[in-house]
Design a protein around this motif. Structure first.
Motif, mmCIF file in Angstrom:
data_model
loop_
_atom_site.group_PDB
_atom_site.id
_atom_site.type_symbol
_atom_site.label_atom_id
_atom_site.label_comp_id
_atom_site.label_asym_id
_atom_site.label_seq_id
_atom_site.Cartn_x
_atom_site.Cartn_y
_atom_site.Cartn_z
ATOM 1 N N ALA A 88 -1.342 5.818 2.403
ATOM 2 C CA ALA A 88 -2.440 6.787 2.545
ATOM 3 C C ALA A 88 -2.809 7.327 1.171
ATOM 4 O O ALA A 88 -2.887 8.536 0.952
ATOM 5 N N SER A 89 -3.056 6.423 0.245
ATOM 6 C CA SER A 89 -3.388 6.774 -1.127
ATOM 7 C C SER A 89 -4.476 5.826 -1.620
ATOM 8 O O SER A 89 -4.284 4.606 -1.597
ATOM 9 N N PRO A 90 -5.640 6.344 -2.049
ATOM 10 C CA PRO A 90 -6.687 5.468 -2.560
ATOM 11 C C PRO A 90 -6.204 4.558 -3.683
ATOM 12 O O PRO A 90 -6.569 3.379 -3.738
ATOM 13 N N GLN A 91 -5.384 5.095 -4.585
ATOM 14 C CA GLN A 91 -4.915 4.302 -5.714
ATOM 15 C C GLN A 91 -4.038 3.138 -5.240
ATOM 16 O O GLN A 91 -4.169 2.003 -5.713
ATOM 17 N N LYS A 92 -3.120 3.415 -4.308
ATOM 18 C CA LYS A 92 -2.254 2.353 -3.805
ATOM 19 C C LYS A 92 -3.035 1.326 -2.999
ATOM 20 O O LYS A 92 -2.795 0.119 -3.092
ATOM 21 N N LEU A 93 -3.996 1.784 -2.216
ATOM 22 C CA LEU A 93 -4.821 0.854 -1.451
ATOM 23 C C LEU A 93 -5.637 -0.040 -2.375
ATOM 24 O O LEU A 93 -5.806 -1.230 -2.111
ATOM 25 N N SER A 94 -6.132 0.522 -3.466
ATOM 26 C CA SER A 94 -6.943 -0.262 -4.395
ATOM 27 C C SER A 94 -6.129 -1.368 -5.054
ATOM 28 O O SER A 94 -6.683 -2.383 -5.482
#
Length: 226
Positions: A185-191
């Protein structure tokens, strides 16, 4: 006792599982809502405006497929830029929205589209690239009638592919989808799970997963079987 090797193996397994889930999701999310509406998104005035129109339509409490069909109907009627939208009569906009099945909110939305087009012409000469230069573009977006926080999220979620300063843009609804799929649930990790150009499609796919539990279950089953 947990060893460093155990932790490393666990981390690799989690990363592999996340990558499998994302692959399964993208296999089922071939096109964004923007692409479904016939918009070839580029950093040019017309497609940026069309994306904003779609964001307005998607913001209402109405099925996404109806919003997409209504956007296509507006564009097929020639209302593809702020000038043509402002010059159209209120009834012409209502008729196009009705053609796309957008009947519940057609009259109010016709008014908002007309006023929004006039605002964009007055403030940015119809070119949303000028909005990008605002100190707070998201706040400026919400000056457009019909665009609230949800609409601004939808717009920025899609344009992050051509406005990279907003990437990774994963809004709350997309994060809901990530949690449902057991993804970070982290934009950076998803990216980190996709190439940069795939971020809009991943974000849209996560929204689909948030709204459609059977789809999410299908994605999880496919990832497990991979």
């Amino acid at each position: 006792m947990t060893t460093k090797t155990d932790r490393t193996s666990g981390g690799k397994a989690t990363a592999a599982r996340d990558e499998a889930v994302v692959r399964a999701l993208l296999d089922r999310q071939q096109r964004t809502y923007t692409a479904q509406a016939g918009i070839r998104l580029r950093n040019t005035p017309a497609p940026l405006y069309q994306t904003l129109v779609l964001a307005i339509l998607l913001s209402a409490r109405i099925r996404a497929d109806i919003a997409v069909a209504a956007a296509r109907a507006l564009f097929d009627a020639g209302l593809r830029d702020p000038r043509s939208m402002a010059n159209a009569s209120w009834q012409e906009r209502v008729d196009a929205l009705g053609e796309g099945g957008y009947r519940r909110y057609d009259e109010r939305t016709s008014t908002m589209l007309g006023k929004g087009a006039e605002l964009l012409l007055e403030r940015y000469d119809g070119d949303l690239r000028r909005l990008r230069e605002e100190p707070d573009p998201k706040k400026a977006l919400m000056d457009v009638p019909g665009i609230g926080p949800t609409g601004a999220d939808i717009f920025l979620r899609d344009v992050q592919g051509v406005w990279p300063e907003f990437a990774p843009y994963i809004d709350r609804k997309a994060l809901d989808g990530a949690r449902r799929l057991g993804l970070p649930a982290s934009p950076q990790k998803l990216s980190g799970l996709v190439a940069g150009r795939e971020m809009p499609r991943l974000a849209d796919g996560l929204v689909h997963a948030a709204l459609d539990k059977p789809l999410a279950d299908e994605v999880l089953a496919a990832a497990k079987a991979a």
